[in-house]
Every structure is written in C-alpha cells, then in structure tokens.
Design a protein around this motif. Structure first.
Motif, PDB file in Angstrom:
ATOM      1  N   SER A 269       0.846  -1.200   0.000  1.00 18.11           N
ATOM      2  CA  SER A 269       0.000   0.000   0.000  1.00 18.11           C
ATOM      3  C   SER A 269       0.870   1.235   0.000  1.00 18.11           C
ATOM      4  O   SER A 269       1.990   1.224   0.513  1.00 18.11           O
ATOM      5  CB  SER A 269      -0.867   0.049   1.252  1.00 18.11           C
ATOM      6  OG  SER A 269      -1.582  -1.132   1.358  1.00 18.11           O
ATOM      7  N   ARG A 270       0.323   2.289  -0.543  1.00 18.08           N
ATOM      8  CA  ARG A 270       1.003   3.574  -0.499  1.00 18.08           C
ATOM      9  C   ARG A 270       1.090   4.017   0.958  1.00 18.08           C
ATOM     10  O   ARG A 270       0.093   3.967   1.689  1.00 18.08           O
ATOM     11  CB  ARG A 270       0.163   4.584  -1.287  1.00 18.08           C
ATOM     12  CG  ARG A 270       0.622   6.010  -1.237  1.00 18.08           C
ATOM     13  CD  ARG A 270      -0.505   6.905  -1.708  1.00 18.08           C
ATOM     14  NE  ARG A 270      -0.734   6.731  -3.133  1.00 18.08           N
ATOM     15  CZ  ARG A 270      -0.149   7.481  -4.071  1.00 18.08           C
ATOM     16  NH1 ARG A 270       0.651   8.453  -3.733  1.00 18.08           N
ATOM     17  NH2 ARG A 270      -0.389   7.272  -5.335  1.00 18.08           N
ATOM     18  N   PRO A 271       2.276   4.423   1.416  1.00 17.62           N
ATOM     19  CA  PRO A 271       2.341   4.873   2.810  1.00 17.62           C
ATOM     20  C   PRO A 271       1.503   6.135   2.988  1.00 17.62           C
ATOM     21  O   PRO A 271       1.390   6.933   2.064  1.00 17.62           O
ATOM     22  CB  PRO A 271       3.825   5.168   3.028  1.00 17.62           C
ATOM     23  CG  PRO A 271       4.493   5.058   1.707  1.00 17.62           C
ATOM     24  CD  PRO A 271       3.522   4.561   0.696  1.00 17.62           C
ATOM     25  N   GLY A 272       0.904   6.274   4.129  1.00 17.37           N
ATOM     26  CA  GLY A 272       0.091   7.474   4.341  1.00 17.37           C
ATOM     27  C   GLY A 272      -0.489   7.422   5.726  1.00 17.37           C
ATOM     28  O   GLY A 272      -0.353   6.416   6.416  1.00 17.37           O
ATOM     29  N   PRO A 273      -1.169   8.503   6.139  1.00 20.83           N
ATOM     30  CA  PRO A 273      -1.760   8.492   7.469  1.00 20.83           C
ATOM     31  C   PRO A 273      -2.818   7.406   7.562  1.00 20.83           C
ATOM     32  O   PRO A 273      -3.623   7.242   6.639  1.00 20.83           O
ATOM     33  CB  PRO A 273      -2.395   9.888   7.590  1.00 20.83           C
ATOM     34  CG  PRO A 273      -2.483  10.410   6.192  1.00 20.83           C
ATOM     35  CD  PRO A 273      -1.459   9.709   5.365  1.00 20.83           C
ATOM     36  N   ALA A 274      -2.784   6.632   8.643  1.00 19.37           N
ATOM     37  CA  ALA A 274      -3.776   5.568   8.795  1.00 19.37           C
ATOM     38  C   ALA A 274      -5.152   6.203   8.978  1.00 19.37           C
ATOM     39  O   ALA A 274      -5.281   7.244   9.609  1.00 19.37           O
ATOM     40  CB  ALA A 274      -3.421   4.727  10.011  1.00 19.37           C
ATOM     41  N   GLY A 275      -6.180   5.586   8.400  1.00 19.43           N
ATOM     42  CA  GLY A 275      -7.540   6.087   8.573  1.00 19.43           C
ATOM     43  C   GLY A 275      -7.920   5.992  10.045  1.00 19.43           C
ATOM     44  O   GLY A 275      -7.334   5.212  10.790  1.00 19.43           O
ATOM     45  N   SER A 276      -8.922   6.795  10.450  1.00 18.61           N
ATOM     46  CA  SER A 276      -9.259   6.825  11.871  1.00 18.61           C
ATOM     47  C   SER A 276      -9.941   5.532  12.315  1.00 18.61           C
ATOM     48  O   SER A 276      -9.652   4.993  13.375  1.00 18.61           O
ATOM     49  CB  SER A 276     -10.139   8.036  12.165  1.00 18.61           C
ATOM     50  OG  SER A 276     -11.162   8.103  11.204  1.00 18.61           O
ATOM     51  N   GLY A 277     -10.825   4.999  11.474  1.00 20.40           N
ATOM     52  CA  GLY A 277     -11.583   3.818  11.886  1.00 20.40           C
ATOM     53  C   GLY A 277     -10.896   2.530  11.499  1.00 20.40           C
ATOM     54  O   GLY A 277      -9.885   2.521  10.798  1.00 20.40           O
ATOM     55  N   ALA A 278     -11.487   1.416  11.961  1.00 18.76           N
ATOM     56  CA  ALA A 278     -10.970   0.096  11.584  1.00 18.76           C
ATOM     57  C   ALA A 278     -11.272  -0.151  10.111  1.00 18.76           C
ATOM     58  O   ALA A 278     -12.229   0.392   9.559  1.00 18.76           O
ATOM     59  CB  ALA A 278     -11.638  -0.956  12.439  1.00 18.76           C
ATOM     60  N   GLN A 279     -10.434  -0.977   9.477  1.00 16.22           N
ATOM     61  CA  GLN A 279     -10.683  -1.329   8.076  1.00 16.22           C
ATOM     62  C   GLN A 279     -11.967  -2.163   7.988  1.00 16.22           C
ATOM     63  O   GLN A 279     -12.202  -3.042   8.818  1.00 16.22           O
ATOM     64  CB  GLN A 279      -9.517  -2.154   7.538  1.00 16.22           C
ATOM     65  CG  GLN A 279      -8.177  -1.430   7.562  1.00 16.22           C
ATOM     66  CD  GLN A 279      -8.089  -0.353   6.492  1.00 16.22           C
ATOM     67  OE1 GLN A 279      -8.294  -0.633   5.325  1.00 16.22           O
ATOM     68  NE2 GLN A 279      -7.810   0.868   6.891  1.00 16.22           N
ATOM     69  N   TRP A 280     -12.758  -1.906   6.960  1.00 12.66           N
ATOM     70  CA  TRP A 280     -13.974  -2.687   6.733  1.00 12.66           C
ATOM     71  C   TRP A 280     -13.632  -4.180   6.718  1.00 12.66           C
ATOM     72  O   TRP A 280     -14.334  -5.006   7.318  1.00 12.66           O
ATOM     73  CB  TRP A 280     -14.590  -2.319   5.371  1.00 12.66           C
ATOM     74  CG  TRP A 280     -15.203  -0.963   5.263  1.00 12.66           C
ATOM     75  CD1 TRP A 280     -14.637   0.146   4.702  1.00 12.66           C
ATOM     76  CD2 TRP A 280     -16.527  -0.560   5.667  1.00 12.66           C
ATOM     77  NE1 TRP A 280     -15.511   1.209   4.743  1.00 12.66           N
ATOM     78  CE2 TRP A 280     -16.682   0.803   5.321  1.00 12.66           C
ATOM     79  CE3 TRP A 280     -17.581  -1.222   6.283  1.00 12.66           C
ATOM     80  CZ2 TRP A 280     -17.845   1.516   5.565  1.00 12.66           C
ATOM     81  CZ3 TRP A 280     -18.762  -0.509   6.529  1.00 12.66           C
ATOM     82  CH2 TRP A 280     -18.876   0.840   6.185  1.00 12.66           C
ATOM     83  N   THR A 281     -12.543  -4.515   6.018  1.00 11.09           N
ATOM     84  CA  THR A 281     -12.166  -5.924   5.870  1.00 11.09           C
ATOM     85  C   THR A 281     -11.908  -6.564   7.226  1.00 11.09           C
ATOM     86  O   THR A 281     -12.334  -7.696   7.484  1.00 11.09           O
ATOM     87  CB  THR A 281     -10.878  -6.027   5.017  1.00 11.09           C
ATOM     88  OG1 THR A 281     -11.037  -5.214   3.860  1.00 11.09           O
ATOM     89  CG2 THR A 281     -10.576  -7.448   4.612  1.00 11.09           C
ATOM     90  N   THR A 282     -11.207  -5.824   8.102  1.00  9.94           N
ATOM     91  CA  THR A 282     -10.879  -6.362   9.424  1.00  9.94           C
ATOM     92  C   THR A 282     -12.144  -6.582  10.237  1.00  9.94           C
ATOM     93  O   THR A 282     -12.310  -7.622  10.903  1.00  9.94           O
ATOM     94  CB  THR A 282      -9.950  -5.379  10.165  1.00  9.94           C
ATOM     95  OG1 THR A 282      -8.906  -4.999   9.280  1.00  9.94           O
ATOM     96  CG2 THR A 282      -9.390  -5.970  11.425  1.00  9.94           C
ATOM     97  N   VAL A 283     -13.043  -5.603  10.179  1.00 15.06           N
ATOM     98  CA  VAL A 283     -14.298  -5.719  10.947  1.00 15.06           C
ATOM     99  C   VAL A 283     -15.070  -6.936  10.464  1.00 15.06           C
ATOM    100  O   VAL A 283     -15.563  -7.748  11.261  1.00 15.06           O
ATOM    101  CB  VAL A 283     -15.155  -4.437  10.792  1.00 15.06           C
ATOM    102  CG1 VAL A 283     -16.483  -4.592  11.525  1.00 15.06           C
ATOM    103  CG2 VAL A 283     -14.393  -3.224  11.295  1.00 15.06           C
TER     104      VAL A 283
END
Ligand code: TPP
Ligand code: DXP
Ligand code: MG
Length: 590
Positions: A269-283
C-alpha cells in the motif's frame, strides 16, 4: 535491415531516456543485462514502495521480461501478461520508465496494461486467467503472440477452456508459464501440485501439457537470462502453440519480499496516514469469526484471496471451515450452491469486481434454487488506484436482477456486524453484503427506525428526503447539515438493505417534497433506480432523483478524488441537492 546502433553502455539511466529500449537491450552484453536486472529491481522497490502497487510479482519477472523483449519484437509480436499486475518491467522496457513518478496516480501510469498508454499493451486486463483466450483469438486473427500466465492464474477455469482450444490449434502461440509457486496459498489444488512435480522431476515425469498435446520446454530457471532466452528462441520456431515453463521467485532480489512467506509482498500500500476507523475488511473478518463460533453451519469460501478478504482469522480458528478454491470465482459460487444444498450456510468472500465473473452461477445456481448463500463483497464502489477494472460499481445494478436476492450496504462497522448477522441467519435465499475499500466511518446512531430503515436525522422542514446507500450515509449527513444552513430541510435515512428496499421508505417519501438517493455504484439501474420504482409503485407522487456514478469505465486515482469528481462527496451532494431543490421549487423537470 540495418544493425541497431549500440549505446556506449546500457544501464538504467540510459534505458529510462531511451524511447526504444528493446533495441538497445538486444545489443547488450550478458554482464550488462545482469547489472541492468539489479538496477531494475532497485527502481521497482523504490517506485512501488512510494506509490503502492504490485511488488513481489514484478520483482520475479525481471529476467523473463528482459528475455521476452530481446527475443520478440513488440508490438509486432503481441506480448500479453495475464492479470497484468506483473507488467511493470514491461512498461519500463517500453519507454515508460519516467512515468513511474506518477504510478497509479490520477492521470499517471496505470498499475495494469493500458492500451491508451502504449502500443505495447495489447489488452486492458487485471481480471485473471484471460491471456490464453486473448492469445488464441489474436493468433486466429493472424497476429504472432506470446502470453505470460502465472501459476495462480492457471487455476482459473478460463485458462483451461483456452488450453483445450490451443492444444489443437495450428497457429503459433508461445505460452510462457511463470511459475513462482505462488498465487496466495501455494497448497491450493492439483494444478499447483502438478507444477511442483514438474519442477521436482525436471519435466521428466507425467506432464499434463504434453498429455494435452503441447510441445513443452522446461522447467527453466526463470532468472537465468541465457536459459530463458534459449527456450524462448526455440519456442519461436514452433508453428503451433507451445508451453515454456519458467520457474521464478516471487519477490526475488528484495529481502523483505523474499522473507515474506505469506505472499512475498504481492501488493504494497502507499504509505500514508492511517484512517481513523478500523478497516472494513478487518471488521468483517472479526464479526464473521464470532458468527461462525455461534453457528456451526457457517463456512467460508475465497477465490485465492484469503488475507485480502479478511478470512484469515476464521481460517486460523476453524481451518476446516474455510475453503480456498484458487482463482476460480465461478467454481466458488457453484460450490457454495452445493454446500448450501448440503445444509450449510456458505459465505463467499470476494472483491465486488471479481464476482461479476460468476454472475451466471449467482443467478442460475444460487438464485434459481433460492439457496442461503451470503456473498460478502469487499472493495465495492470506487476502489481507487487499481482503476477501471477494479471499481466495484456494477454489483448493485447486476445483482438486483437476481430474483429473491437481498443486498445490504452497511454504513459503518456497527451496521456491518448487524447486517452480517441478519444475512447468515437468512435461510430463505441469497444475501449480499457490500462495503468499500478502506476504513469504516465512526458509527452513526439512528434517531428513529421504521422497519429495516434507520432515520439518521430529521430535517427541520420536510423538504428533502435523502436516502443513502452504505458509507454515503456519513457523507449525506454532512451535506444535510450544510443544506439546513441554506434553509433546506433534509431528512437522511439509511435503508440498510438497498435491495429490495423496505416500503417504509415510500412512507417517508410521502412526507417530503423531493427524494434524492446517493450511492457509490452506477446510477442507472442501481439502488436509486430501485427506490424510484418502489416510490412510484406505492403511488407516492414525489419525484425521486438518483445520484451515483456514471455508466463509464472510471480511470485510476484516489477513492476520495474519484467520488469528489462525480459529486459524491459532501460538497457535491450539497450542490446537487440544492440545485435539484431550487429547480423543483421553480417547477422545473427533475
Ligand atoms: C478473477 C480474479 N480474481 C482474483 C484476482 C486477484 N489477484 C490478483 S493477482 C492474484 C494472484 C495471481 O497469481 P499468479 O498468476 O501466480 O501471479 P503472481 O502474482 O504469482 O506472479 C490474484 C488472486 C484477479 N486479479 N482476478
Ligand atoms: C489482489 C490483487 O492483486 C488486486 O486485486 C489488487 O492489487 C487489489 O488491491 P487491494 O487488495 O489493495 O485493494
Ligand atoms: Mg504465481
């Protein structure tokens, strides 16, 4: 033909400046080519770690691609890369090295072959297992053709349909089998096992390709430039399809990729700021594991994408309840039908874009029998950097046509859990859950519920009813607040099941003057179209205006930018609704 002019010295710098690098490659000495292979690897690591994209697969085909361009004369002789995720080296060797600065960015270099980019790219692919069929067609059309197909792609049924035809063809086709022993799980299926046997016996044992009637050259060390070249030159002499079996190492030459035994840094993945919420896939993966613990009849299927679809936690806890079928979506869906006929509740976890391949199985094998199969579509809507063929924007429009099938679109992690629970508890027929790539927004609490429908806010005045699909709920709420400031009252509701929509929405519609729908799928035939039908059928005389994506192939770029471009961010929704409301008040056409 005059002899090509040989550059003083071939290295990456000169190659990047060279508009016709293949000609220089053909003049180079073995030592120069070996050094170039090293430089190409360094270039790939730097470019892909910066931009994101497919790394391991490209590192594995450096020598193979150099050899292909030395032996064959692209574009006169067509080079087709199955799936296309391993075509970066080909791009570098066809004058596109400088464009890697904008790899996978809007307007920049595509992460897959692209006909608009170069005459050296024959097909605009990314869905696996198509190259041999393209090759058969091109050969029949009189074009000399070489198709590179991976061991993973070879698990797809389409490849075997093509091989069935190619084996008896009298047209020259060079089939290069790039065998790195990897799709996602190298232990999946008999094809991988047979390739391993061919490698182990140096091709002297039973050989499926020979048995089908193909001349077979190999196995060849795919990193030995001289050996690969010799084999390709020999293959070129055949006047009928021939198989060249090259053995390569995925992630070759980059320690972190070589050491990553899970998938050799297949994609980064392109490095970047992590999103605030959990990943949909993980949930999804976590909730499915909980449900599977409660419900012994739940089993899951993946088409060679165990980790990307979030099934790993389930596979670790209940290995016998996860089936990886290889890159075989059609088989996955038909096998799910079999599992359901046998009394189980299969969950088919697949990217939205790849389910389209198995539409017939969804319709005729699952739908027709009203079987309790749950399809979980990750990467639904705009996916972003993977471009036109990866956007999951057709699923609602296509799946809505399957009688008896219900589609849910969670708006946040909380509704993902509750909708998944409803879906696997439904034994009356097929269900679908769709969510996008990335992180889920913070949970949005309903202020009221009518049947399945959650009202997320009531407008101060009953002007507009905004009905959102899935993650557009959060966007819609922001737009509603902006519109209230402009004096337009907006009620926002989330039907959660976007097909069929609960008739309670028609009752809400009747209390407003204008209904607007918002979805991150194609507008024509999608959720909004269905809702407009529902409202009309209920005899509610309120205009319904669907907002969504145009029915076009959308190029790569970030998900946020693509949604913005098509008016599906908060600013865009605000502007569209304001315009529609103003037009409506003036009595214009909606
Ligand atoms: C129809 C389809 N399903 C799933 C995928 C996702 N996918 C992309 S590459 C890949 C693995 C391909 O394996 P292989 O052909 O062996 O190539 P490698 O990456 O090992 O070089 C998968 C499953 C896809 N592109 N197309
Ligand atoms: C898995 C694969 O190779 C492609 O389908 C593509 O790379 C998808 O990327 P993401 O898994 O990051 O969405
Ligand atoms: Mg492979």
């Amino acid at each position: 033909m005059s002899a090509p002019i040989r550059p003083a010295h071939l290295d990456l710098e000169s190659l990047l400046e060279d508009p016709t690098p293949a000609a220089s490659l053909r003049c180079a000495q073995p030592a120069e080519l070996r050094a170039l292979a090293g430089e190409l690897r360094e270039f790939l690591v730097e470019a892909v770690c910066r931009a994101g994209g497919h790394l391991g697969s490209n590192l594995g085909v450096v020598e193979l691609t150099i050899a292909l361009h030395r032996v064959f004369d692209s574009p006169r002789e067509s080079l087709i890369f199955d799936t296309g995720h391993q075509s970066y080296v080909h791009k570098l060797l066809t004058g596109r090295g400088r464009d890697f600065d904008a790899l996978r960015e809007a307007g920049g270099l595509s992460g897959y072959p692209s006909r608009t980019e170069s005459e050296h790219d024959v097909a605009e692919n990314s869905h696996a297992s198509t190259a041999l069929s393209y090759a058969d067609g091109l050969a029949r059309a009189g074009r000399p053709v070489v198709a590179v197909v991976g061991d993973g792609a070879l698990t797809g049924g389409l490849c075997w349909e093509a091989l069935n035809n190619l084996a008896t063809s009298d047209r020259p086709v060079v089939i290069v089998l790039n065998d790195n022993g990897r799709s996602y799980d190298p232990t999946v299926g008999a094809v991988g096992r047979h390739l391993a046997d061919l490698r182990d016996t140096a091709g002297t044992g039973p050989n499926l390709f020979r048995a089908l009637g193909f001349p077979y050259l190999g196995p060849i060390d795919g990193h030995d430039l001289t050996a690969v070249e010799e084999a390709l030159r020999a293959a070129k002499e055949f006047t009928r399809p021939v198989v060249v079996h090259c053995v390569t190492g995925k992630g070759r030459g980059y320690r972190p990729a070589e050491l990553d035994l899970a998938d050799h840094l297949h994609a980064v993945s392109r490095p970047g700021p992590a999103g605030s919420g959990a990943q949909w896939t993980t949930v999804f993966g976590e909730r499915l594991l909980e449900l599977a613990a409660e419900r012994p009849r739940v089993v899951a299927l993946t088409a060679a994408m165990l980790r990307p679809t979030g099934l790993l936690p389930l596979a670790e806890a209940f290995p016998e309840r996860v089936i990886d079928v290889g890159i075989a979506e059609q088989h996955a869906v038909a096998a799910a039908a079999g599992l359901a006929l046998g009394g189980l509740h299969p969950v088919v976890a697949v990217y939205s874009t790849f389910l389209t391949r198995a539409m017939d199985q969804v319709l005729m094998d699952v739908g027709l029998h009203r079987l309790p199969v749950t399809f979980v579509l990750d990467r639904a809507g705009v996916t972003g950097e993977d471009g036109a063929s990866h956007h999951g924007m057709w699923d609602i429009a296509l799946l809505r046509t399957v009688p008896g099938l219900r589609i849910a679109a969670p708006r946040d992690a909380g509704t993902l859990g509750s909708l998944l629970r409803q879906a696997v508890a439904d034994d009356e027929g097929p269900t679908v859950l769709r969510f996008p790539k990335g992180s889920a927004p913070a949970d949005l609490t309903a202020v009221d519920s009518r049947g399945d429908v959650d009202v997320l806010r009531f407008g101060k005045r009953p002007d507009v009813l905004l009905v959102t699909a899935g993650p557009l709920a959060a966007t819609g709420l922001r737009a509603a607040v902006a519109l209230e400031h402009r004096g337009i009252g907006v009620t926002v509701c989330d039907p959660r099941w976007v097909h069929p929509v609960d008739p309670a929405v028609a009752e809400l519609a009747a209390k407003h003057q204008l209904v607007v729908t918002a979805e991150d799928g194609v507008r024509g035939g999608g959720f909004g179209t269905g809702l407009a039908q529902l409202v009309a059928d209920a005899g509610v005389p309120v205009p319904v205006h669907p907002l969504g994506l145009p029915s076009r192939f959308l190029a790569h770029g970030s998900r946020a930018a693509i949604l913005r471009e098509h008016g599906l961010d908060a600013t865009g929704l605000t502007a569209s609704i304001q315009h529609l409301w103003t037009t409506a008040e003036l009595g214009g056409e909606l």
